[in-house]
Design a protein around this motif. Structure first.
Motif, PDB file in Angstrom:
ATOM      1  N   GLY A 196       0.795  -1.223   0.000  1.00 12.41           N
ATOM      2  CA  GLY A 196       0.000   0.000   0.000  1.00 12.41           C
ATOM      3  C   GLY A 196       0.826   1.270   0.000  1.00 12.41           C
ATOM      4  O   GLY A 196       0.326   2.340   0.366  1.00 12.41           O
ATOM      5  N   LEU A 197       2.073   1.181  -0.406  1.00 12.67           N
ATOM      6  CA  LEU A 197       2.974   2.329  -0.397  1.00 12.67           C
ATOM      7  C   LEU A 197       2.979   3.023  -1.756  1.00 12.67           C
ATOM      8  O   LEU A 197       2.944   2.355  -2.796  1.00 12.67           O
ATOM      9  CB  LEU A 197       4.392   1.877  -0.038  1.00 12.67           C
ATOM     10  CG  LEU A 197       4.553   1.269   1.364  1.00 12.67           C
ATOM     11  CD1 LEU A 197       5.910   0.585   1.495  1.00 12.67           C
ATOM     12  CD2 LEU A 197       4.390   2.349   2.438  1.00 12.67           C
TER      13      LEU A 197
ATOM     14  N   SER B 255       4.660 -12.722   2.704  1.00 14.07           N
ATOM     15  CA  SER B 255       5.217 -13.219   3.959  1.00 14.07           C
ATOM     16  C   SER B 255       5.670 -12.059   4.845  1.00 14.07           C
ATOM     17  O   SER B 255       5.405 -12.045   6.057  1.00 14.07           O
ATOM     18  CB  SER B 255       6.393 -14.156   3.680  1.00 14.07           C
ATOM     19  OG  SER B 255       7.027 -14.544   4.865  1.00 14.07           O
ATOM     20  N   LEU B 256       6.334 -11.064   4.238  1.00 11.29           N
ATOM     21  CA  LEU B 256       6.759  -9.902   5.005  1.00 11.29           C
ATOM     22  C   LEU B 256       5.560  -9.098   5.497  1.00 11.29           C
ATOM     23  O   LEU B 256       5.541  -8.612   6.634  1.00 11.29           O
ATOM     24  CB  LEU B 256       7.687  -9.025   4.163  1.00 11.29           C
ATOM     25  CG  LEU B 256       8.197  -7.747   4.845  1.00 11.29           C
ATOM     26  CD1 LEU B 256       8.948  -8.081   6.127  1.00 11.29           C
ATOM     27  CD2 LEU B 256       9.083  -6.937   3.895  1.00 11.29           C
ATOM     28  N   ALA B 257       4.540  -8.944   4.645  1.00 10.73           N
ATOM     29  CA  ALA B 257       3.340  -8.208   5.043  1.00 10.73           C
ATOM     30  C   ALA B 257       2.707  -8.818   6.292  1.00 10.73           C
ATOM     31  O   ALA B 257       2.291  -8.100   7.212  1.00 10.73           O
ATOM     32  CB  ALA B 257       2.329  -8.183   3.902  1.00 10.73           C
ATOM     33  N   MET B 258       2.645 -10.132   6.350  1.00 14.18           N
ATOM     34  CA  MET B 258       2.054 -10.797   7.510  1.00 14.18           C
ATOM     35  C   MET B 258       2.918 -10.624   8.762  1.00 14.18           C
ATOM     36  O   MET B 258       2.398 -10.551   9.881  1.00 14.18           O
ATOM     37  CB  MET B 258       1.835 -12.284   7.209  1.00 14.18           C
ATOM     38  CG  MET B 258       0.779 -12.540   6.132  1.00 14.18           C
ATOM     39  SD  MET B 258      -0.771 -11.617   6.411  1.00 14.18           S
ATOM     40  CE  MET B 258      -1.263 -12.269   8.008  1.00 14.18           C
TER      41      MET B 258
ATOM     42  N   ARG C  38      -3.655  -9.089   3.513  1.00 10.45           N
ATOM     43  CA  ARG C  38      -3.924  -9.876   4.711  1.00 10.45           C
ATOM     44  C   ARG C  38      -4.344 -11.266   4.252  1.00 10.45           C
ATOM     45  O   ARG C  38      -5.107 -11.399   3.302  1.00 10.45           O
ATOM     46  CB  ARG C  38      -5.033  -9.256   5.553  1.00 10.45           C
ATOM     47  CG  ARG C  38      -4.654  -7.896   6.167  1.00 10.45           C
ATOM     48  CD  ARG C  38      -5.805  -7.314   6.976  1.00 10.45           C
ATOM     49  NE  ARG C  38      -5.465  -6.005   7.502  1.00 10.45           N
ATOM     50  CZ  ARG C  38      -4.865  -5.789   8.665  1.00 10.45           C
ATOM     51  NH1 ARG C  38      -4.551  -6.831   9.422  1.00 10.45           N
ATOM     52  NH2 ARG C  38      -4.587  -4.567   9.075  1.00 10.45           N
ATOM     53  N   SER C  39      -3.857 -12.275   4.914  1.00  7.11           N
ATOM     54  CA  SER C  39      -4.165 -13.647   4.500  1.00  7.11           C
ATOM     55  C   SER C  39      -5.630 -13.976   4.757  1.00  7.11           C
ATOM     56  O   SER C  39      -6.282 -13.374   5.600  1.00  7.11           O
ATOM     57  CB  SER C  39      -3.275 -14.626   5.259  1.00  7.11           C
ATOM     58  OG  SER C  39      -3.510 -14.569   6.635  1.00  7.11           O
TER      59      SER C  39
END
Length: 528
Positions: free
Chosen positions: A467-468, A500-503, A527-528
């Motif tokens: 979201g950047l 993976s980093l987002a989570m 989001r998963s």
């Protein structure tokens, strides 16, 4: 029973051979005569630090007593030790030091702003640690020294080894802060960075309680008086990126932000030397000269020239030198309010954009997250990059709750309308082991554009996972580099790594339950 303060005055102060505020040449003579280090071809002194080549956070404690118990953010970072254990260990250490043939005392200050500076003193077992202290903190004038009364004392005994079963420590090494007795006790580690960071921890306790934001950041000022801050943990590029030939350096690592503006907490710089070269970082390279201290840098046996590419002892090779060794500085080390704030991260996943402009809510989210990858050597046991979240980009040094510092930063961003950017100095084209570290030339170009206001109205595209808002063009940077997914050969692999980093971001942020919904939702979209 004697208080700790009186014990210091009556014992260590009366040591038969307490060497007080020695000059740089005399300290160099002491270091060489005692074989604590060797003279290099640059005129600097090189010392090695044995088993401890980085900070030892598991060995850091704060004495839990009535003076600070209700204020400290107790937990894994700020571990408690009781007064009785501290006093016993303190007496053992001072008795041990009294048997040494010489001790070294440095009196000076932390904080370049005369209205809020802290008088400190450091008592060292090693002459090279005393030289390090002299170069890293603010030296007093002769007049100031004559009337100097220290508010905090650091006592450093690196060859004293604690017994955890008896002394209540985690290992033979210990860094213990007593706010009540105003003493910092260090032993069992020869890594000089513990001296520097212990004083920073003290300032992180004192300054916010006086309406001054303490910050783990570097700072510089442009020709028009515009101020920039660079937040980031060790290895993210604070020192390198703030040493800009076109901007004057305020300081490289620790600052305060008062109602009057920004000021340097230190009087020197503690720069990483890994792969240092005159071509890439001329200001830092040329700052390492007589009186500077090199830690764990390999030297050519005959010429004594430093080999900054040789990291056989540690990747965390360091140079300590006074800020005056940088040609382009501002004196005194104070300036106005920041126009631009840069959050630096060394992302080992290779998925964060190299630069993105943050909204106010995103700025607060990423400040509280403090994401980076710990780089090899900055702490004991770290041999390759590891993803970590360090609140306010300095959690190991924050005695108070992170929300205290975050709230102050948010208020100042609003008040002074500072622009905030997230800059990834880490990997591109793949994760660590596959991709490459972002070219310093490109990072400098992106930061230059941010500081000059060139990114305030540039066209952007939003990253679909984080979201950047990423600029699609920056002068001097290939367009493909700006969009991390475009640099990967396998887009599916990129998506998996980024998700993976987002989570990890989401999981880490769960602990910040008291922030607004807008800030909570300012993190990654996925989001998963």
């Amino acid at each position: 029973m004697k208080t700790v303060e009186s014990f210091i005055k009556n014992e260590l102060y009366s040591h038969d051979n307490l060497q007080k505020n020695l000059s740089v040449p005399r300290l160099v003579e002491k270091i060489l005569s005692k074989n604590e280090g060797v003279l290099t071809a640059t005129g600097s002194v090189r010392a090695t630090t044995g088993a401890y080549t980085g900070r030892s956070p598991k060995d850091k404690f704060i004495v839990k007593d009535e003076s600070c118990e209700e204020f400290i953010d107790w937990g894994p970072v700020n571990k408690a030790i009781d007064e009785k254990a501290f006093n016993k260990l303190y007496k053992k250490v001072t008795a041990y030091l009294m048997e040494k043939d010489e001790l070294y005392q440095f009196k000076g200050f932390a904080g370049a702003d005369s209205n809020s500076r802290l008088p400190i003193q450091v008592i060292n077992e090693y002459a090279w640690h005393n030289l390090f202290s002299r170069q890293l903190f603010i030296n007093p004038t002769d007049e100031e020294l004559a009337s100097h009364e220290a508010d905090f004392t650091v006592i450093s005994a690196p060859t004293f080894k604690a017994d955890p079963a008896i002394d209540g420590t985690n290992s033979e090494a210990f860094i213990i802060i007593s706010f009540k007795e105003r003493v910092i006790l260090i032993g069992g580690t020869e890594y000089a960075g513990e001296i520097k960071k212990s004083i920073f921890s003290i300032m992180n306790y004192i300054l916010p309680r006086n309406n001054i934001l303490s910050m783990h950041c570097s700072a510089n000022v442009g020709q028009e008086g515009d101020v920039a801050l660079f937040f980031g943990l060790s290895g993210t590029g604070k020192t390198t990126l703030s040493a800009d030939p076109y901007r004057r350096l305020i300081g490289d690592d620790e600052h305060g932000w008062s109602p009057s503006g920004v000021f340097n907490i230190e009087g020197g710089c503690y720069a990483k030397c890994n792969n240092l070269s005159e071509k890439k970082e001329p200001q830092i390279f040329n700052a390492i000269r007589f009186g500077s201290v090199l830690e764990n840098v390999i030297l050519d046996e005959e010429s004594r020239l430093p080999d900054y590419d040789d990291t056989s002892l540690t990747e965390n090779t360091r140079a300590a030198y006074p800020v005056e060794n940088i040609d382009n500085i501002i004196t005194p080390s104070v300036a106005g309010h920041p126009n631009t704030i840069i959050f630096l991260t060394a992302d080992a996943s290779g998925t964060l954009p190299p630069i993105s402009k943050l909204t106010k809510e995103q700025a607060m989210y990423h400040f509280l997250s403090g994401y980076t990858s710990k780089l090899a050597g900055t702490e004991r046991g770290i041999t390759e990059p590891q993803a970590t979240f360090s609140a306010c980009f300095g959690s190991p040094f924050l005695p108070l709750a992170p929300a205290t510092y975050a709230k102050m930063l948010g208020e100042k961003i609003d008040l002074y309308q500072s622009n905030v950017f997230l800059v990834n100095t880490g990997w591109t084209g793949g994760s660590y082991g596959t991709g490459n570290r972002m070219k310093l030339l490109y990072t400098r170009a992106m930061i230059h554009a941010a500081l000059e206001g060139e990114l305030n109205s540039v066209e952007t595209t939003q990253d679909e996972i984080f979201g950047l808002d990423m600029p699609i063009h920056v002068p001097g940077v290939p367009d493909d580099v700006l969009i991390p997914k475009h640099t990967w050969e396998d887009p599916v692999a990129y998506d998996n790594e980024a998700k993976s980093l987002a989570m990890k971001f989401h999981e880490n942020f769960k602990k910040f339950t008291q922030v607004s919904t807008a800030i909570q939702q300012a993190g990654p979209i996925y989001r998963s």
